[in-house]
Write an enzyme that holds these catalytic residues in place. Structure first.
Site, PDB file in Angstrom:
ATOM      1  N   ASP A 128       0.739  -1.178  -0.011  1.00 29.01           N
ATOM      2  CA  ASP A 128      -0.065   0.152   0.040  1.00 29.01           C
ATOM      3  C   ASP A 128       0.860   1.221  -0.011  1.00 29.01           C
ATOM      4  OD1 ASP A 128      -2.263   1.312   0.228  1.00 29.01           O
ATOM      5  OD2 ASP A 128      -3.033   0.645   2.009  1.00 29.01           O
ATOM      6  N   ASP A 167     -10.559   1.987  -3.286  1.00 30.95           N
ATOM      7  CA  ASP A 167     -11.440   1.691  -1.819  1.00 30.95           C
ATOM      8  C   ASP A 167     -12.747   1.903  -2.149  1.00 30.95           C
ATOM      9  OD1 ASP A 167      -8.925   1.193  -0.782  1.00 30.95           O
ATOM     10  OD2 ASP A 167      -8.731   3.306   0.432  1.00 30.95           O
TER      11      ASP A 167
HETATM   12  C1  DGJ Z   1      -5.775   2.138   1.945  1.00 28.49           C
HETATM   13  C2  DGJ Z   1      -6.087   0.796   1.395  1.00 28.49           C
HETATM   14  O1  DGJ Z   1      -6.601   1.213   0.034  1.00 28.49           O
HETATM   15  C3  DGJ Z   1      -7.123  -0.001   2.156  1.00 28.49           C
HETATM   16  O2  DGJ Z   1      -7.389  -1.108   1.181  1.00 28.49           O
HETATM   17  C4  DGJ Z   1      -6.537  -0.581   3.371  1.00 28.49           C
HETATM   18  O3  DGJ Z   1      -5.448  -1.374   3.008  1.00 28.49           O
HETATM   19  C5  DGJ Z   1      -6.087   0.527   4.147  1.00 28.49           C
HETATM   20  N1  DGJ Z   1      -5.176   1.502   3.254  1.00 28.49           N
HETATM   21  C6  DGJ Z   1      -5.518   0.255   5.191  1.00 28.49           C
HETATM   22  O4  DGJ Z   1      -4.806   1.363   6.106  1.00 28.49           O
END
Ligand code: DGJ
Length: 802
Positions: free
Chosen positions: A476, A546
Site C-alpha cells: 500500500d 477503496d
Molecule cells: C488503504 C487501502 O486502500 C485499504 O484497502 C486498506 O488497506 C487501508 N489502506 C489500510 O490502512
C-alpha cells in the site's frame, strides 16, 4: 517489422505502420502512424512540402530559409530554434543557454529488449525488434538517444529516450519526454481518466480546437487524478468503429500528456515525466533515462484498442510466476475489522471464508507495532504479539491448516512520526528542515532517493515476508507528496527528488520480487492512486479503488478496462450498506460486477445471513469455473444507454463468453431488454444461459399480500419468517443460438418486472440489479439433443400448470 531504407524509417505491426524520415537538416520528420501501408519508390508523396516559411516565422538557419522547425512534424523537438511547441527535450548548457539542436548521428536495428538502468520496461519473449537512433547536439557533446520497440502481434509500438552528457561541465535537463507525435490535422477528441480517492477513472472526452490540453500529475504518483493512459480519437469513434490511438507510460510518478494545436491547425501530442518541478543535473558521463511510452492504433474502435493494450500488458509488461495464472479468490480483513484484529478474530473470519470457497486469507493493516489506528507505527514492521501471539509464523500456519493460503498488508514507503523508525532516523524522512509540514493520514514519506533507505526497506521486508508462510503481499501507499525535499541530495539536486524517489522505489520492488518469486504481489495506493504500467512490471495486479460500491465500481472498472486488462484489476465484494456510499446493492450485483476482475471478498462473513453465505458459496464456485476466461479473454464494452451497462469477456478461442447487464435504476415502463454478445464466432452454435438467482420475498415489500393468504405486515416477525423459508426462483434463460445472432440481434430476455405479476417467467432487476449470462460453444449434435430437452421441459411445465 523494422526497415530502414533511403533515410526512411519504417516500423510495422500486423495492422499499423509508424513512419518517419531523416531530413536534409538532420532532423527526424514524422510521416505516418495509422493503418499499415506498403511503401513504393514514390516515398516523397508522404512528406510535407516546404517552399517558404510563412509571415513572421523563424527559418531554421541561413542555408534552410524554407524550413521552420515550428511547422515540421517531428519525432522529437527542442527549444530555441524557432520551434514554440511543448518541447521533447529542454537543456540548460554551461553558458546558461537553453537552445538545443539535436541532429542525426547514427542508427542501429537490434534484437534486444529495453534495457533501462533505472526504470522498468516492456519485454518480448519472442524476437525483440529494436530501433536505436543516436542524435547529437550540434555544438555540445551531448547525445540524445531514441529507442523504438515493435510488438507486432498486438499492434503496439513503444518509445523511450535517454540523454547523455559527455562534457566536463554539468548540464541541467529541464525536461526529457518519452513520446511525441505530430498529426496531419486537429480533428481529434482526447479522452482522459480522472478522479480522486474512491472515485477513480472517470472517463472524459474533450475536443481541442485551439491551445493546449494537459493531463498530468504532480502529487508524486501516477495518481487517481489523471491516469497516464489517454486516448486520441476521431469523431464518432465508438466501441466498435472508428480510428483511435491509445497512449500509456511505464512510469509511476509525476507524468504529463500534452495535446496542443499548432499554428497550422495540426494536433501535436507529447508525453513523459511531468516537467513541472523537474530539473536534473547531469555531470560528465551521466545519463538520464525517460520512461517507455506505449502507443497503439486501432482503426476499429475502442474495444480493439483495449484488446491491443490488454494483450500487450498481459504478455509484455506483467512478468513472473503469476503472469498467465489465474488468481486465488481472497478474503481481506480490512472492512471486516479495520485495525481491530486478533488471531482469534482473524481465524474465525478465515474459517467462515473457507466454508464459502475462499482460497486465500489476507490480513490487512493493524498487525504490527502499536497500530490501533492510523496515527502510529508505520516503519516499525515488527508483529504485535498481543494481537498475534504466534507471530506471522503462527497465524500463517493456522490459516494454512484451514486449507487457505495466507497473505498480508504492508506500507513500506511510509513512516508515522509516532514510531521508533522516525525517532531513530529522522534524516530518512522526506521533510524540509525548519518548515512546518503538510500532513496526510498522520504519516510522512521515507526518502527513497537515499540508498540507505532502499536497503533498509529491502532487508526489513525480506524479514517480514520470510517470517511465515506468506503467499501474497498487498503493498500500500497512502500519501500524496508534499514538502518535497531529500535530506540526502544536495540543494542543487532537489528538482530530481520526485523522479529519484520512483527510481528508488523500483529498485526496492525489483529486488523483493526477485527474492520472493512465488509471492503474489498486489499494488495499492489508497485504492487506485498508483495504477500504472510501472507498478505492473513488478506486481501483476492492483487494488483498483477503496470504493467497493457496485454502482460506482461499474464506472471505475469500466474506466480501467480501456487501458488495463481485467487480470490487473482487483475487485472485492463488500458488505451492505456499502462503507463508502452507504448504498444498498444486491449481493448478486456486488459479485457480478466484482467478477469482472480479480475477485476477492472484504466483509465480515461471520455476521452475514445464511442466505448471503449460500449466495457467496455459489459465487466463488462460479468464478473459479470462469476465471480463466475472465482474466485472459477479450473484454468488450457495449455502447448502451445511461441506465445500462453491458460488458462481456470472450475466450481467445471464442468457445466461451460471459456477459453482464447492470441496470442503474428500475423503470417500470421499460420491461423489455436484450442481451447482445460480443466476439463470438458467427458460424458456431452456443448455449446461452443465465446464472440462476433466488429471490427473497422481501424484495416485494408489502406486495407479498397479493399472494399470501393472511395479511403480512412489512418487516414484521412473520414477514421475516416467511422470507427465511420461502425462496422464489428467478427467471431461466436457456437458448441454443448461433454466434452471429447472439452478437447482432442478441437475445430477447424474459420480460422485466413492471409492478404487476411475478413468476419465473419474469426478470426482476431492482435498482442496481444485474445478471450475468454465459455462452458456451456446443456441437450441432449436442445442440439438437439439448433443444429436445428444453422442449420437453417446457411441455412438462405447461402440463403441470394445467
Ligand atoms: C488503504 C487501502 O486502500 C485499504 O484497502 C486498506 O488497506 C487501508 N489502506 C489500510 O490502512
Amino acid at each position: 517489422m523494422i526497415r530502414v531504407n533511403n533515410n526512411l524509417f519504417e516500423l510495422h505491426t500486423l495492422n499499423t505502420s509508424y513512419l518517419f524520415r531523416l531530413t536534409k537538416t538532420g532532423h527526424l520528420e514524422h510521416l505516418h502512424y495509422n493503418k499499415r501501408i506498403a511503401l513504393d519508390d514514390n516515398d516523397d508523396a508522404l512528406w510535407e512540402k516546404h517552399a517558404f516559411v510563412g509571415g513572421n516565422q523563424c527559418s531554421y538557419n541561413k542555408d534552410n530559409l524554407n524550413i521552420s522547425m515550428d511547422e515540421m512534424r517531428l519525432e522529437c523537438s527542442s527549444t530555441g530554434k524557432g520551434d514554440y511547441r511543448e518541447p521533447f527535450v529542454e537543456v540548460v548548457y554551461p553558458n546558461g543557454s537553453r537552445t538545443s539542436d539535436f541532429v542525426f548521428e547514427s542508427y542501429e536495428i537490434l534484437e534486444t529488449n529495453p534495457a533501462f538502468k533505472t526504470l522498468p520496461g516492456s519485454y518480448n519473449e519472442a524476437k525483440p525488434e529494436h530501433l536505436k537512433i543516436v542524435l547529437k547536439e550540434k555544438y555540445y557533446d551531448v547525445k540524445l538517444i531514441l529507442h523504438y520497440f515493435v510488438y507486432e502481434e498486438c499492434d503496439v509500438i513503444t518509445r523511450s529516450s535517454e540523454i547523455i552528457n559527455n562534457m566536463d561541465e554539468e548540464i541541467r535537463v529541464e525536461r526529457l519526454m518519452s513520446a511525441m507525435i505530430d498529426y496531419d490535422d486537429k480533428e481529434f477528441g482526447i479522452t482522459t481518466f480522472n478522479g480522486s480517492w474512491a472515485n477513480e477513472m472517470n472517463r472524459h472526452e474533450v475536443n481541442i480546437s485551439a491551445g493546449k490540453f494537459v493531463n498530468s500529475s504532480v502529487n508524486g504518483t501516477s495518481s487517481n487524478r489523471a491516469n497516464p493512459f489517454v486516448m486520441l480519437s476521431r469523431k464518432r469513434c465508438n466501441q466498435g468503429h472508428g480510428g483511435c490511438y491509445g497512449f500509456n507510460l511505464i512510469y509511476s510518478g509525476n507524468h504529463a500528456e500534452i495535446a496542443e494545436v499548432s499554428i497550422r491547425e495540426k494536433l501535436r501530442f507529447v508525453s513523459g515525466i511531468n516537467p513541472q518541478g523537474f530539473s536534473y543535473i547531469l555531470s560528465k558521463g551521466d545519463c538520464l533515462e525517460a520512461p517507455e511510452a506505449v502507443m497503439t492504433y486501432s482503426s476499429s474502435g475502442y474495444n480493439r484498442l483495449s484488446h491491443n493494450m490488454h494483450d500487450f500488458v498481459r504478455n509484455h509488461i506483467v512478468r513472473g510466476k503469476w503472469k498467465n495464472k489465474v488468481r486465488p479468490v481472497l478474503l481481506n480483513s480490512w472492512e471486516a475489522s479495520y485495525f481491530n484484529i486478533s488471531e482469534h478474530s482473524l481465524l474465525k473470519l478465515a474459517k467462515e471464508g473457507k466454508n464459502v470457497g475462499i482460497e486465500m486469507f489476507v490480513m490487512d493493516d493493524g498487525w504490527f507495532g502499536e497500530r490501533n489506528d492510523d496515527s502510529s507505527s508505520l516503519g516499525d514492521w515488527d508483529v504485535n504479539l498481543k494481537k498475534l501471539p504466534g507471530g506471522i509464523k503462527g497465524i500463517s500456519e493456522k490459516i494454512n491448516n484451514l486449507g487457505l493460503d495466507f497473505g498480508l498488508w504492508v506500507e513500506p514507503e511510509m513512516v508515522n512520526q509516532k514510531s521508533n523508525l522516525y525517532n531513530e532516523h529522522p534524516e530518512w524522512v522526506m521533510e524540509i528542515p525548519g518548515r512546518d509540514q503538510s500532513e496526510g493520514r498522520n504519516q510522512r514519506i521515507l526518502d527513497l532517493c537515499n540508498p540507505a533507505v532502499q536497503e533498509f526497506l529491502i532487508e526489513k521486508m525480506t524479514e517480514v515476508f520470510s517470517s511465515g508462510n506468506v503467499s501474497y503481499v498487498k503493498w500500500d501507499m497512502n500519501r500524496n507528496f508534499s514538502d518535497v525535499y531529500s535530506k540526502y541530495l544536495g540543494k542543487d539536486n532537489q528538482g530530481e527528488v520526485a523522479h529519484r524517489y520512483i527510481i528508488g522505489l523500483y529498485n526496492v520492488m525489483s529486488e523483493l520480487v526477485s527474492r520472493f518469486p512465488d509471492i503474489l504481489f498486489e499494488g495499492c495506493a489508497s485504492g487506485g492512486n498508483r495504477f500504472d504500467l510501472g507498478i505492473l512490471c513488478y506486481f501483476p495486479q492492483i487494488w483498483a479503488s477503496d470504493n467497493t460500491d457496485a454502482l460506482c465500481r461499474t464506472k471505475i472498472q469500466e474506466g480501467y478496462s480501456y487501458g488495463y486488462p481485467l487480470s490487473t484489476i482487483s475487485a472485492h465484494v463488500s458488505s451492505h450498506k456499502n462503507h463508502q456510499t452507504l448504498r444498498d446493492t444486491p449481493i448478486e450485483s456486488r459479485f457480478n460486477v466484482a467478477s469482472f476482475g480479480v475477485l476477492g471478498y472484504e466483509c465480515n462473513l461471520c455476521d452475514m445471513s445464511k442466505e448471503d453465505l449460500e449466495a457467496i458459496k455459489a459465487q466463488t464456485e462460479h468464478y473459479k469455473k470462469w476465471r480463466e476466461t475472465i482474466l485472459f479473454g477479450d473484454f468488450y464494452r457495449r455502447e448502451e444507454n445511461d441506465n445500462k451497462i453491458t460488458w462481456s469477456v470472450t475466450s481467445k478461442d471464442k468457445t466461451k463468453s460471459m456477459g453482464i447487464i447492470f441496470q442503474k435504476l428500475v423503470n417500470p415502463g421499460q420491461t423489455s431488454e436484450k442481451f447482445k454478445a460480443s466476439g463470438l464466432a458467427g458460424d458456431k452454435l452456443y448455449h446461452f444461459y443465465n446464472r440462476k438467482m433466488k429471490i427473497n420475498v422481501k424484495e416485494f415489500g408489502e406486495l407479498i399480500n397479493t399472494m399470501a393468504p393472511i395479511h403480512v405486515r412489512q418487516d414484521s416477525l412473520l414477514h421475516n419468517i416467511i422470507a427465511k423459508f420461502v425462496k422464489l426462483d428467478g427467471e431461466t434463460e436457456d437458448y441454443i443460438v448461433n454466434g452471429a445472432t447472439l452478437c447482432s440481434n442478441g437475445i430477447h430476455l424474459k420480460q422485466g418486472f413492471g409492478a404487476t405479476g411475478f413468476s419465473d417467467e419474469v426478470r426482476l432487476y431492482q435498482d442496481f440489479g444485474s445478471r450475468i449470462y454465459m455462452m458456451e460453444e456446443i456441437s450441432e449434435d449436442d445442440a439438437k439433443a439439448y433443444k429436445d430437452k428444453i422442449r420437453e421441459k417446457k411441455e412438462e411445465k405447461i402440463e403441470n400448470r394445467e
